[in-house]
Design a protein around this motif. Sequence first.
Motif, short mmCIF file in Angstrom:
data_model
loop_
_atom_site.label_atom_id
_atom_site.label_comp_id
_atom_site.label_asym_id
_atom_site.label_seq_id
_atom_site.Cartn_x
_atom_site.Cartn_y
_atom_site.Cartn_z
N LEU A 57 3.24 -2.38 6.66
CA LEU A 57 3.96 -3.25 5.73
C LEU A 57 3.06 -3.70 4.58
CD1 LEU A 57 4.59 -4.17 8.96
CD2 LEU A 57 6.35 -5.48 7.81
N LEU A 58 3.70 -3.88 3.43
CA LEU A 58 3.08 -4.55 2.29
C LEU A 58 3.87 -5.82 2.02
CD1 LEU A 58 2.40 -1.60 -0.22
CD2 LEU A 58 0.77 -2.74 1.32
N ASP A 59 3.22 -6.97 2.16
CA ASP A 59 3.89 -8.26 1.96
C ASP A 59 5.20 -8.33 2.75
OD1 ASP A 59 1.84 -9.07 0.32
OD2 ASP A 59 2.97 -8.81 -1.55
N ASN A 60 5.14 -7.93 4.01
CA ASN A 60 6.27 -8.00 4.94
C ASN A 60 7.41 -7.03 4.61
OD1 ASN A 60 5.13 -10.14 6.53
ND2 ASN A 60 5.71 -11.57 4.91
N THR A 61 7.17 -6.10 3.68
CA THR A 61 8.13 -5.04 3.41
C THR A 61 7.62 -3.74 4.02
OG1 THR A 61 8.86 -6.06 1.34
CG2 THR A 61 9.31 -3.72 1.61
N VAL A 62 8.42 -3.13 4.89
CA VAL A 62 7.99 -1.92 5.59
C VAL A 62 7.90 -0.75 4.60
CG1 VAL A 62 8.56 -0.26 7.39
CG2 VAL A 62 8.97 -2.70 7.78
N LYS A 63 6.73 -0.12 4.55
CA LYS A 63 6.52 1.06 3.71
C LYS A 63 6.39 2.33 4.54
CE LYS A 63 6.50 -1.00 -0.28
NZ LYS A 63 7.53 -0.69 -1.31
N GLY A 64 5.85 2.20 5.74
CA GLY A 64 5.80 3.31 6.69
C GLY A 64 6.53 2.87 7.94
N SER A 65 7.69 3.46 8.23
CA SER A 65 8.55 2.97 9.31
C SER A 65 8.52 3.90 10.51
CB SER A 65 9.99 2.85 8.79
OG SER A 65 10.87 2.45 9.82
N PHE A 76 4.09 10.07 -1.20
CA PHE A 76 3.52 8.91 -1.88
C PHE A 76 4.64 8.10 -2.54
CE2 PHE A 76 -0.04 11.72 -1.45
CZ PHE A 76 -1.13 10.89 -1.30
N VAL A 77 4.48 6.78 -2.54
CA VAL A 77 5.43 5.88 -3.19
C VAL A 77 4.69 5.01 -4.19
CG1 VAL A 77 7.02 5.86 -1.23
CG2 VAL A 77 5.19 4.16 -1.34
N ASN A 78 5.41 4.55 -5.20
CA ASN A 78 4.81 3.66 -6.20
C ASN A 78 4.51 2.30 -5.59
OD1 ASN A 78 5.17 5.65 -8.18
ND2 ASN A 78 7.20 4.89 -8.71
N VAL A 79 3.38 1.72 -5.99
CA VAL A 79 3.03 0.36 -5.61
C VAL A 79 2.60 -0.39 -6.87
CG1 VAL A 79 2.42 0.83 -3.20
CG2 VAL A 79 0.68 1.08 -4.98
N ASP A 80 2.73 -1.71 -6.83
CA ASP A 80 2.36 -2.52 -7.98
C ASP A 80 0.85 -2.78 -7.99
OD1 ASP A 80 5.02 -2.75 -8.85
OD2 ASP A 80 5.36 -4.46 -7.51
N ILE A 81 0.36 -3.11 -9.16
CA ILE A 81 -1.04 -3.52 -9.28
C ILE A 81 -1.10 -5.03 -9.04
CG2 ILE A 81 -3.05 -3.58 -10.80
CD1 ILE A 81 -1.76 -1.25 -12.36
N LYS A 82 -1.33 -5.41 -7.79
CA LYS A 82 -1.31 -6.81 -7.39
C LYS A 82 -2.03 -6.94 -6.05
CE LYS A 82 2.15 -8.29 -5.00
NZ LYS A 82 3.43 -8.85 -4.53
N ASP A 83 -2.24 -8.16 -5.63
CA ASP A 83 -2.83 -8.43 -4.32
C ASP A 83 -1.74 -8.36 -3.25
OD1 ASP A 83 -5.29 -8.89 -5.53
OD2 ASP A 83 -4.94 -11.03 -5.73
N TYR A 84 -1.95 -7.48 -2.27
CA TYR A 84 -1.00 -7.32 -1.16
C TYR A 84 -1.61 -7.82 0.14
CZ TYR A 84 2.17 -4.14 -3.72
OH TYR A 84 3.06 -3.58 -4.60
N ASP A 85 -0.72 -8.21 1.05
CA ASP A 85 -1.08 -8.38 2.46
C ASP A 85 -0.66 -7.09 3.16
OD1 ASP A 85 -1.95 -9.84 4.84
OD2 ASP A 85 0.17 -9.81 5.38
N LEU A 86 -1.64 -6.29 3.58
CA LEU A 86 -1.40 -5.01 4.24
C LEU A 86 -1.50 -5.22 5.74
CD1 LEU A 86 -1.21 -1.85 4.24
CD2 LEU A 86 -3.70 -1.84 3.90
#
Length: 247
Positions: A57-65, A76-86
């Motif tokens: 998850l990135l910020d509680n959003t599942v990216k790999g399920s 590969f998926v797009n991600v933002d340029i920001k601080d994430y909780d991985l």
Amino acid sequence: MRLQMNLMLRLMGAMLIAGALFGSAGCGGSGGGGVSASTPQARFFNATPDSTSLDILLDNTVKGSQLAYLGSNPDFVNVDIKDYDLSVEEHGSTEQLWDEAWTPQANQNYCIVALGLESFGSENIKRLRFAEIQTDRSIPNGNKSRLIVVHAFNRDPGFETPNIDFQTPGENPQFKLGNIAFGSSQTLLIDSGPQTLLARRAGTELVYAQKDVTLDSGKIYLTIVSGIESGVGPQAPQITLIPLTTR
């Protein structure tokens, strides 16, 4: 008559300009759907041999399920340029097995690999964690393939996991990556075609895993050395090559 001709010419010119503008607006960038090449992208992998089905998850959003061992999300998926909780957790559970801060950078591609063990006992050094691997996705030149080699192999309980050498056979190997630490990676350009790949204990002739492969020219492979030293079946020491899309 001359006035009518001028009006017709002006009308035709306006139609040509409108058509050109419509065509340019409808065309995206090659292979990227109009997404800027500077947009960071990431792909998520499970290299944890005693896991069942992981969610990353990135910020509680599942990216790999529901990633099975040695599985990943499709691409590969797009991600933002920001601080994430991985973070990572077993699918169906809300208990975080590991979490850390991660900040992707512009113009970068990442393989995010969950590795280590869920059941690590008192050996904290073996606990599940992430390897955040900056990944060169440019097409290899000539008759070459690119291997991005990740050390995710675990020794048995009570024994410290050593560094590994990744190479072709022999004391004078054609290619070699030396002294790869657990949880880290190194990159190798290797001749395409049939190859025998070995993962050995660093500085010794002890082979942990071996694989015969046929590498495609111009391709990139995330190459995971994983498993548990005395594991059997899916948990046995092994080398897994996962093709990556170029960019």
